[in-house]
Design a protein around this motif. Sequence first.
Motif, PDB file in Angstrom:
ATOM      1  N   ARG A 138       0.834  -1.220   0.000  1.00  0.00           N
ATOM      2  CA  ARG A 138       0.000   0.000   0.000  1.00  0.00           C
ATOM      3  C   ARG A 138       0.863   1.261   0.000  1.00  0.00           C
ATOM      4  O   ARG A 138       0.593   2.218  -0.718  1.00  0.00           O
ATOM      5  N   LYS A 139       1.930   1.233   0.816  1.00  0.00           N
ATOM      6  CA  LYS A 139       2.747   2.455   0.873  1.00  0.00           C
ATOM      7  C   LYS A 139       3.437   2.690  -0.463  1.00  0.00           C
ATOM      8  O   LYS A 139       3.660   3.826  -0.868  1.00  0.00           O
ATOM      9  N   SER A 172      -4.326   2.469   8.861  1.00  0.00           N
ATOM     10  CA  SER A 172      -3.871   2.093  10.202  1.00  0.00           C
ATOM     11  C   SER A 172      -2.354   2.091  10.286  1.00  0.00           C
ATOM     12  O   SER A 172      -1.789   2.158  11.362  1.00  0.00           O
ATOM     13  N   ASN A 173      -1.694   2.035   9.156  1.00  0.00           N
ATOM     14  CA  ASN A 173      -0.239   1.926   9.182  1.00  0.00           C
ATOM     15  C   ASN A 173       0.435   3.289   8.974  1.00  0.00           C
ATOM     16  O   ASN A 173       0.174   3.978   7.997  1.00  0.00           O
ATOM     17  N   PRO A 174       1.312   3.669   9.900  1.00  0.00           N
ATOM     18  CA  PRO A 174       1.895   5.023   9.834  1.00  0.00           C
ATOM     19  C   PRO A 174       2.692   5.287   8.559  1.00  0.00           C
ATOM     20  O   PRO A 174       2.682   6.401   8.039  1.00  0.00           O
ATOM     21  N   MET A 175       3.377   4.276   8.060  1.00  0.00           N
ATOM     22  CA  MET A 175       4.196   4.511   6.870  1.00  0.00           C
ATOM     23  C   MET A 175       3.312   4.755   5.652  1.00  0.00           C
ATOM     24  O   MET A 175       3.668   5.543   4.775  1.00  0.00           O
ATOM     25  N   VAL A 176       2.169   4.076   5.609  1.00  0.00           N
ATOM     26  CA  VAL A 176       1.234   4.307   4.506  1.00  0.00           C
ATOM     27  C   VAL A 176       0.699   5.735   4.591  1.00  0.00           C
ATOM     28  O   VAL A 176       0.636   6.455   3.589  1.00  0.00           O
TER      29      VAL A 176
ATOM     30  N   THR B 154       7.254  -1.763   7.743  1.00  0.00           N
ATOM     31  CA  THR B 154       6.130  -0.840   7.795  1.00  0.00           C
ATOM     32  C   THR B 154       5.530  -0.721   9.187  1.00  0.00           C
ATOM     33  O   THR B 154       4.560  -0.006   9.393  1.00  0.00           O
ATOM     34  N   ASN B 155       6.108  -1.430  10.150  1.00  0.00           N
ATOM     35  CA  ASN B 155       5.573  -1.326  11.506  1.00  0.00           C
ATOM     36  C   ASN B 155       5.811   0.040  12.111  1.00  0.00           C
ATOM     37  O   ASN B 155       6.696   0.763  11.685  1.00  0.00           O
TER      38      ASN B 155
END
Lengths: 919, 423
Positions: A138-139, A172-176, B154-155
């Motif tokens: 996704r990212k 929900s994912n910070p990098m995305v 990605t965590n």
Amino acid sequence: MTDSKYFTTTKKGEIFELKAELNSDKKEKKKEAVKKVIASMTVGKDVSALFPDVVNCMQTDNLELKKLVYLYLMNYAKSQPDMAIMAVNTFVKDCEDPNPLIRALAVRTMGCIRVDKITEYLCEPLRKCLKDEDPYVRKTAAVCVAKLHDINAQLVEDQGFLDTLKDLISDSNPMVVANAVAALSEIAESHPSSNLLDLNPQSINKLLTALNECTEWGQIFILDCLANYMPKDDREAQSICERVTPRLSHANSAVVLSAVKVLMKFMEMLSKDLDYYGTLLKKLAPPLVTLLSAEPELQYVALRNINLIVQKRPEILKHEMKVFFVKYNDPIYVKLEKLDIMIRLASQANIAQVLAELKEYATEVDVDFVRKAVRAIGRCAIKVEQSAERCVSTLLDLIQTKVNYVVQEAIVVIKDIFRKYPNKYESVIATLCENLDSLDEPEARAAMIWIVGEYAERIDNADELLESFLEGFHDESTQVQLQLLTAIVKLFLKKPTETQELVQQVLSLATQDSDNPDLRDRGYIYWRLLSTDPVAAKEVVLAEKPLISEETDLIEPTLLDELICYIGTLASVYHKPPSAFVEGGRGVVHKSLPPRTASSESAESPETAPTGAPPGEQPDVIPAQGDLLGDLLNLDLGPPVSGPPLATSSVQMGAVDLLGGGLDSLIGGTNFVAPPTAAVPANLGAPIGSGLSDLFDLTSGVGTLSGSYVAPKAVGSISMDLQLTNKALQVMTDFAIQFNRNSFGLAPAAPLQVHAPLSPNQTVEISLPLSTVGSVMKMEPLNNLQVAVKNNIDVFYFSTLYPLHILFVEDGKMDRQMFLATWKDIPNENEAQFQIRDCPLNAEAASSKLQSSNIFTVAKRNVEGQDMLYQSLKLTNGIWVLAELRIQPGNPSCTLSLKCRAPEVSQHVYQAYETILKN
Amino acid sequence: MSASAVFILDVKGKPLISRNYKGDVAMSKIEHFMPLLVQREEEGALAPLLSHGQVHFLWIKHSNLYLVATTSKNANASLVYSFLYKTIEVFCEYFKELEEESIRDNFVIVYELLDELMDFGFPQTTDSKILQEYITQQSNKLETGKSRVPPTVTNAVSWRSEGIKYKKDEVFIDVIESVNLLVNANGSVLLSEIVGTIKLKVFLSGMPELRLGLNDRVLFELTGRSKNKSVELEDVKFHQCVRLSRFDNDRTISFIPPDGDFELMSYRLSTQVKPLIWIESVIEKFSHSRVEIMVKAKGQFKKQSVANGVEISVPVPSDADSPRFKTSVGSAKYVPERNVVIWSIKSFPGGKEYLMRAHFGLPSVEKEEVEGRPPIGVKFEIPYFTVSGIQVRYMKIIEKSGYQALPWVRYITQSGDYQLRTS
């Protein structure tokens, strides 16, 4: 075994051989061959001929091989668009691979293949990848949307990818989230109008939460995005600041600078009385100081930004002078920046220390650095008055070192010190004169000549000194020639008896033997002046000079505010707005600081609504006021001055009859048309007509042409109306107009359009639109404009004074807070007071009248029966003028106090006030 | 927003390898870089940012390589420089040394890394430990098709992988303080600051939660222990892993550490301390004949402490010859390529004072160019001691498996940028 072996194939028929290897059945051989291809590509060989063979290797389960083939594709797809289609199937398939690494790789690479045909096939895989279960995919897909948008913006919009991207901000994912923010910011930047990032308190909250969790780079994307948000009030601004400040403790300098940007911007909205404001100021200093222990390149960026921050909010770093002291092993670019900041922070409290440092630097070996250090001493003298004496003595010490470039720099800055503190340090002139011979740089020579001319009466051998320069007049640079001309004229005016010959010599050198038009013009003007009216010449040439101040090297406030919005970026390093170096209109949005929110302590609210209807009266044309022009050359509209026998009259004047009857010819009036504001059309013209007199009618005594400026027309910008009358006996054609450089850069915005030939005694009226983008040179008086009109017969030179209010711009209304702060900030010696007599207007009427000329009332107060109007205006070149107008009911005269960083405009602003109010 | 392309150039400006990220700046523009750099250098106006028309070059130099990023937009310059430095760090972790050779020897992996480090100008994963989990030098390993994205990438905890196991759980804490000093030729201290770093070596299993307690003055004041000895940290910088908002809130330093070595935090104090090693020098230059140097060094720290590996470098004119030395302790050596005398003292106890004299001949013909006056530099290390008085009060380690782990602490003070100007 290392990869370098792949670089060493040099045999003939290499391509052919590679082709065979690429088509080999053996996996290992295939991979080796692809590596060789990539190696060739890396060293710049053209291996595009292998395109089909390499693409054939794409379907492989070997990840390394796949990556190499992808790399090859990115490089060559553009040159082989038709064949690139061959790869599409594999891409689409890879986008559905069970391994997320491969899915991401495929979508990432596809986005990098900038071939239109491929992009169509990209849409479906991209849509899936944007919703992929794996955040890594996704990212990567989020970034791919930005890539695709760059290739085909319409497609991205049609496919609804922008909405999907916006949804990812809530992922929900910070990098995305971080990559989605980055992609959206990038798209928004190239499409400023798209309103993509319509940030609201909810989305801001999401970003602030993600800020705590994502990588350092993600934090930068989010902070840079936050900096574009405009909080709705000071409370929101404060709460964002509170959540951003922890970032100041991040180890990555770029995160720190982006956080500083957000804070500096939002701070603008906080009231200075707030406790939090003070806390924030305190929190900003330590991280800025720590940036100076980063790598030199990052230090450089930090220093360039600190330079801006120090100008915007000097209080933050005022106690941190020492950290800017230069170290021996600093790179030169760091040294120079540190020096600049040291001067900005110099104050009475720390000046002794600063000077000791500067003196130390001035004896180093790096020439550029030493020069800058010497200049810095001069700037300190001008900035901190109490230190001037110490600075001068330091400079004298440095002159004693006899190091050539040190001496030259010292002389250049001493000239400025003389300008700033007249009649104070002239005792050092003798020392300066001793070093005359060693000066070989134009700037230093010019400075020395200026000093000799300015203080000619105190230097016994001034004539000898200047004469010595005169010998090589034509080898000097223009700067020196001009200075020498002026200096000798000054000398002549001070000691006319002994220097007659000298002045004649320089005038003829300048006017007859020189090809330089500036020099010739100046020569002629002096000549004419001296020969017509030496008294006037004295008034002009020896006029009191306006003082110079430290502000001259400050960045102009609106630019500074814009640059604060660009902290950390190239713009902040160049100290130029992005529009100055980024190509095209795209991607260039002017940013500005948020307006200060009105704080509650304001008792009287400032005049809000612009005053309604414009005064009904039509502008009257005030008859030309000859005396205005009088202080220029005393060459007004009257008959020629028959002066006393002149000192220079014995000079051989060649073909040019300077004393000839040229003066009796021309009579004219001028009107300038100011830009009418949107609300108030055409009541501005307030023409201070000043006669455009032909300075040099070099043809004969017969009048030929008259320029006059007549009634203003409503146009969107400044314009000049001319009336040209042909008084000659011959038809005039081929008109052209040119302005000399002037104080505000006025220049014709279009060529002079005289459509038909002008026959004798015919008059034509022309309106010439003007712009303010021309070259700037300070004129004496400030509003003087020299105009040359050319036609088939000759060139005619005019000089005119224009009313300053044509230069008042529409956005000249200053915010209250800003007004107060600026008023306090401008030193009292810059304040000028004037009386406006016979002006029986009340405050309301005055305010509305002035507003229609772009003088804005910021606030109004009533003190002891008097109405006080606080007003602001801005000139086209960005100079702000603050005014306090005191009106006493029943008393026809009112008092005007003006404060401006450039006090020399005050006099003219006063005249503008008078004109407007009495109109 | 950021870099359009990144290049690695050799010392002559020839591209060794490059990656085009955005395609909005022609790759051929890099040809202008070196001529521009040379030109600026000649003009004495060299800066880390150069521009040629619409193209801007942001560059850094590492050993014999140039790393150059190009852009035509108003890029975030600090981000680009940070990224370039990070790139060097990653390459160094992969190849030990980063130079022309190592780029050539590993070009495949360099391409892979460049692909992973940045995408479309946005820096992505730059943590070399994590990158090493899925981009490895032994590429054959990948052939099994098992290679997956480590979830760590990605965590929210993007710096530590799960499932780490150690037999013995230990943490080593190094508190290192560097003293930066700038002293005027007449002996007055212009600038004195302490830059401290706390480095951790973590051998812990699982996903441990760590909490570090320092005698931080702000914390002590918050908790009402202001009587205890504490240190005022002027500016603190933390590793990615530390929860910054928590620190901002209640000064707690809490984090899940990466595995192995890393720098947890750095801090800066500008409190004036007595210079630990004080130097007085007399450098007398007799033109055309000789230079005589007298240097006195004094240890101004506690008697119980000892400074190790002290090196005092004293500048000498570049045309000096025939050196002669006399030292009360240690040995002096002339290093002509740096134009200094280095006086080394293996161990230098506090409170002691030593002397060195040096004598050099000068040629009778003086050379023309003027020389700068480089400062005297001092290097030293004092173990078991911090100038600031900072102390690690505790290190709490909590892991859900509940193991007991041991923290070990070591203190050291060393010289940072320690310069004393000469007259």
